[in-house]
Design a protein around this motif. Structure first.
Motif, PDB file in Angstrom:
ATOM      1  N   SER A   1      -7.053   5.844   3.461  1.00 47.29           N
ATOM      2  CA  SER A   1      -5.962   5.295   2.655  1.00 47.29           C
ATOM      3  C   SER A   1      -4.751   6.222   2.641  1.00 47.29           C
ATOM      4  CB  SER A   1      -6.436   5.025   1.222  1.00 47.29           C
ATOM      5  OG  SER A   1      -6.832   6.224   0.590  1.00 47.29           O
ATOM      6  N   GLY A   2      -4.885   7.406   3.241  1.00 44.11           N
ATOM      7  CA  GLY A   2      -3.711   8.266   3.403  1.00 44.11           C
ATOM      8  C   GLY A   2      -2.633   7.608   4.247  1.00 44.11           C
ATOM      9  N   PHE A   3      -3.036   6.670   5.132  1.00 40.72           N
ATOM     10  CA  PHE A   3      -2.031   5.897   5.868  1.00 40.72           C
ATOM     11  C   PHE A   3      -1.075   5.214   4.900  1.00 40.72           C
ATOM     12  CE2 PHE A   3      -5.147   5.828   9.460  1.00 40.72           C
ATOM     13  CZ  PHE A   3      -4.290   6.297  10.447  1.00 40.72           C
ATOM     14  N   ALA A   4      -1.660   4.586   3.860  1.00 40.51           N
ATOM     15  CA  ALA A   4      -0.844   3.862   2.886  1.00 40.51           C
ATOM     16  C   ALA A   4       0.091   4.815   2.153  1.00 40.51           C
ATOM     17  CB  ALA A   4      -1.740   3.124   1.899  1.00 40.51           C
ATOM     18  N   PHE A   5      -0.387   6.018   1.832  1.00 43.72           N
ATOM     19  CA  PHE A   5       0.493   6.957   1.152  1.00 43.72           C
ATOM     20  C   PHE A   5       1.635   7.397   2.055  1.00 43.72           C
ATOM     21  CE2 PHE A   5       1.739  11.371   0.303  1.00 43.72           C
ATOM     22  CZ  PHE A   5       2.370  11.155  -0.910  1.00 43.72           C
ATOM     23  N   GLY A   6       1.320   7.684   3.317  1.00 44.24           N
ATOM     24  CA  GLY A   6       2.380   8.083   4.237  1.00 44.24           C
ATOM     25  C   GLY A   6       3.452   7.026   4.384  1.00 44.24           C
ATOM     26  N   VAL A   7       3.014   5.763   4.476  1.00 42.31           N
ATOM     27  CA  VAL A   7       3.960   4.648   4.588  1.00 42.31           C
ATOM     28  C   VAL A   7       4.771   4.505   3.314  1.00 42.31           C
ATOM     29  CG1 VAL A   7       4.125   2.140   4.792  1.00 42.31           C
ATOM     30  CG2 VAL A   7       2.586   3.410   6.298  1.00 42.31           C
ATOM     31  N   THR A   8       4.088   4.574   2.169  1.00 45.78           N
ATOM     32  CA  THR A   8       4.775   4.430   0.880  1.00 45.78           C
ATOM     33  C   THR A   8       5.785   5.551   0.669  1.00 45.78           C
ATOM     34  OG1 THR A   8       2.782   3.416  -0.043  1.00 45.78           O
ATOM     35  CG2 THR A   8       4.434   4.192  -1.604  1.00 45.78           C
TER      36      THR A   8
ATOM     37  N   ALA B   1      10.892  -4.397   5.045  1.00 36.65           N
ATOM     38  CA  ALA B   1      11.008  -5.598   5.876  1.00 36.65           C
ATOM     39  C   ALA B   1       9.647  -6.044   6.396  1.00 36.65           C
ATOM     40  CB  ALA B   1      11.947  -5.316   7.048  1.00 36.65           C
ATOM     41  N   TRP B   2       8.708  -5.100   6.495  1.00 36.27           N
ATOM     42  CA  TRP B   2       7.359  -5.411   6.957  1.00 36.27           C
ATOM     43  C   TRP B   2       6.383  -5.620   5.794  1.00 36.27           C
ATOM     44  CZ3 TRP B   2       6.150  -5.589  12.260  1.00 36.27           C
ATOM     45  CH2 TRP B   2       7.182  -5.165  13.115  1.00 36.27           C
ATOM     46  N   GLY B   3       6.890  -5.473   4.581  1.00 39.07           N
ATOM     47  CA  GLY B   3       6.014  -5.622   3.425  1.00 39.07           C
ATOM     48  C   GLY B   3       5.113  -4.428   3.184  1.00 39.07           C
ATOM     49  N   LEU B   4       5.379  -3.306   3.851  1.00 41.92           N
ATOM     50  CA  LEU B   4       4.512  -2.138   3.729  1.00 41.92           C
ATOM     51  C   LEU B   4       4.747  -1.366   2.438  1.00 41.92           C
ATOM     52  CD1 LEU B   4       4.581  -0.772   7.380  1.00 41.92           C
ATOM     53  CD2 LEU B   4       2.822  -2.166   6.278  1.00 41.92           C
ATOM     54  N   ASP B   5       5.821  -1.691   1.700  1.00 37.80           N
ATOM     55  CA  ASP B   5       6.048  -1.013   0.436  1.00 37.80           C
ATOM     56  C   ASP B   5       4.992  -1.389  -0.597  1.00 37.80           C
ATOM     57  OD1 ASP B   5       7.339  -3.551   0.749  1.00 37.80           O
ATOM     58  OD2 ASP B   5       8.192  -3.286  -1.252  1.00 37.80           O
ATOM     59  N   ALA B   6       4.275  -2.473  -0.335  1.00 41.41           N
ATOM     60  CA  ALA B   6       3.199  -2.899  -1.240  1.00 41.41           C
ATOM     61  C   ALA B   6       1.861  -2.271  -0.885  1.00 41.41           C
ATOM     62  CB  ALA B   6       3.072  -4.421  -1.215  1.00 41.41           C
ATOM     63  N   ALA B   7       1.819  -1.493   0.175  1.00 41.07           N
ATOM     64  CA  ALA B   7       0.543  -0.933   0.621  1.00 41.07           C
ATOM     65  C   ALA B   7      -0.042   0.028  -0.404  1.00 41.07           C
ATOM     66  CB  ALA B   7       0.733  -0.208   1.964  1.00 41.07           C
ATOM     67  N   GLY B   8       0.801   0.882  -0.979  1.00 42.83           N
ATOM     68  CA  GLY B   8       0.319   1.850  -1.956  1.00 42.83           C
ATOM     69  C   GLY B   8      -0.320   1.202  -3.179  1.00 42.83           C
TER      70      GLY B   8
ATOM     71  N   LEU C   1      -9.052  14.091   6.492  1.00 41.61           N
ATOM     72  CA  LEU C   1      -8.583  12.750   6.843  1.00 41.61           C
ATOM     73  C   LEU C   1      -7.338  12.349   6.060  1.00 41.61           C
ATOM     74  CD1 LEU C   1     -11.680  10.414   7.343  1.00 41.61           C
ATOM     75  CD2 LEU C   1      -9.880  10.971   8.974  1.00 41.61           C
ATOM     76  N   TRP C   2      -7.309  12.690   4.772  1.00 43.44           N
ATOM     77  CA  TRP C   2      -6.161  12.312   3.938  1.00 43.44           C
ATOM     78  C   TRP C   2      -4.875  12.924   4.481  1.00 43.44           C
ATOM     79  CZ3 TRP C   2      -5.186   8.963   0.081  1.00 43.44           C
ATOM     80  CH2 TRP C   2      -4.018   9.145  -0.674  1.00 43.44           C
ATOM     81  N   ASN C   3      -4.939  14.193   4.867  1.00 41.45           N
ATOM     82  CA  ASN C   3      -3.739  14.852   5.377  1.00 41.45           C
ATOM     83  C   ASN C   3      -3.361  14.352   6.766  1.00 41.45           C
ATOM     84  OD1 ASN C   3      -2.729  17.191   3.513  1.00 41.45           O
ATOM     85  ND2 ASN C   3      -4.956  17.265   3.386  1.00 41.45           N
ATOM     86  N   LEU C   4      -4.363  14.085   7.603  1.00 48.68           N
ATOM     87  CA  LEU C   4      -4.076  13.558   8.937  1.00 48.68           C
ATOM     88  C   LEU C   4      -3.456  12.166   8.852  1.00 48.68           C
ATOM     89  CD1 LEU C   4      -4.269  13.656  12.026  1.00 48.68           C
ATOM     90  CD2 LEU C   4      -6.617  12.784  11.826  1.00 48.68           C
ATOM     91  N   THR C   5      -4.033  11.294   8.034  1.00 47.51           N
ATOM     92  CA  THR C   5      -3.513   9.929   7.945  1.00 47.51           C
ATOM     93  C   THR C   5      -2.175   9.875   7.206  1.00 47.51           C
ATOM     94  OG1 THR C   5      -4.928   9.553   5.997  1.00 47.51           O
ATOM     95  CG2 THR C   5      -5.769   8.836   8.137  1.00 47.51           C
ATOM     96  N   THR C   6      -1.937  10.823   6.305  1.00 46.42           N
ATOM     97  CA  THR C   6      -0.610  10.906   5.683  1.00 46.42           C
ATOM     98  C   THR C   6       0.451  11.159   6.747  1.00 46.42           C
ATOM     99  OG1 THR C   6      -1.416  11.690   3.538  1.00 46.42           O
ATOM    100  CG2 THR C   6       0.856  12.220   4.103  1.00 46.42           C
ATOM    101  N   LEU C   7       0.174  12.117   7.618  1.00 47.46           N
ATOM    102  CA  LEU C   7       1.100  12.434   8.706  1.00 47.46           C
ATOM    103  C   LEU C   7       1.319  11.223   9.612  1.00 47.46           C
ATOM    104  CD1 LEU C   7       2.759  14.375  10.473  1.00 47.46           C
ATOM    105  CD2 LEU C   7       0.599  15.078  11.558  1.00 47.46           C
ATOM    106  N   LEU C   8       0.232  10.590  10.029  1.00 44.99           N
ATOM    107  CA  LEU C   8       0.351   9.450  10.935  1.00 44.99           C
ATOM    108  C   LEU C   8       1.051   8.269  10.264  1.00 44.99           C
ATOM    109  CD1 LEU C   8      -3.183   9.536  12.624  1.00 44.99           C
ATOM    110  CD2 LEU C   8      -1.014  10.394  13.525  1.00 44.99           C
TER     111      LEU C   8
END
Length: 247
Positions: free
Chosen positions: A47-54, A181-188, A161-168
């Motif tokens: 879920s670090g992906f979601a934080f990185g995007v947010t 525009a992609w709706g990714l602001d709702a991911a967090g 994993l959290w730190n790696l996925t935050t970066l990615l």
């Protein structure tokens, strides 16, 4: 299970020697502890992906997002901070909300210090890994040795994993441009709700969550960003007070 204890007389006293089969951590097989710990670490770490995007959507740079994950390392507080900043909140108010959410880890630490009894030299490092998931895995174990193993494997897996996925996630968000525009602001918020929902098992917990939702959304239009989070935290003492009166 451990084999029966063997007793040896030592003067007037008896010493208990308990033989533990190889591959068993205390009262539970090491493989089972490691499997559960890895499952939690991998599931939540992604879920670090979601934080990185947010974070990228909130205007936070990739470096800043990575530093937050490295030094703060508590998902709810990180999401609260970037969410408040994205809504245009004052940085100090956003930080206060994040700090308030993070104080629960101090109470986890009090319990884990008694359970794990780690050497003094490693306690400052272990304290950084005292979060919801490591606490849950450690407390689920039947003995200290299993608890230490579960805490360590969960913390190591989740932190990496959290730190790696935050970066990615942050790099990916920068690459695609406007995350809204992609709706990714709702991911967090979506990830946060997904983690919270399974924990609401009792009527009291559901009442606290419902009241917190009402308070947060009710004050959102009239208070600065970040402040509704602090107001919503009053749901817990209010519900507990009402429950005490009813009892």
């Amino acid at each position: 299970m451990p084999r029966p204890a063997y007793f040896r007389g030592v003067g007037e006293h008896q010493a208990v020697i308990q033989e533990t089969p190889e591959g068993v951590a205390g009262g539970r097989p090491r493989a089972a502890v490691v499997r559960d710990a890895l499952g939690v670490g991998v599931a939540v770490g992604l879920s670090g992906f979601a934080f990185g995007v947010t974070a990228a959507g909130a205007g936070i740079s990739t470096l800043q997002a990575c530093v937050l994950s490295l030094l703060v390392f508590t998902g709810a507080s990180q999401f609260a901070l970037v969410g408040a900043l994205a809504a245009g909140g004052n940085p100090f108010t956003a930080a206060a909300g994040a700090f308030f959410l993070g104080t629960r880890n101090a109470f986890y630490g009090l319990r884990l210090s008694q359970l794990l009894k780690l050497p003094r030299a490693v306690r400052p490092l272990a304290a950084h890994w005292v979060i919801d998931e490591t606490t849950a895995v450690a407390l689920a174990q039947p003995d200290r040795k299993s608890a230490r193993l579960g805490f360590t494997v969960t913390g190591l897996t989740l932190y990496a994993l959290w730190n790696l996925t935050t970066l990615l996630g942050a790099l990916g968000a920068e690459a695609i441009g406007d995350t809204r525009a992609w709706g990714l602001d709702a991911a967090g918020p979506a990830v946060f709700l997904a983690l919270l929902a399974p924990m609401l098992k009792t009527s009291t917990e559901r009442a606290v969550a419902a009241l917190a939702l009402v308070l947060g959304l009710g004050f959102l239009p009239v208070l600065p960003a970040g402040v509704p989070v602090l107001i919503a935290a009053l749901a817990a003492p209010v519900v507990l007070w009402m429950k005490g009166r009813r009892s």
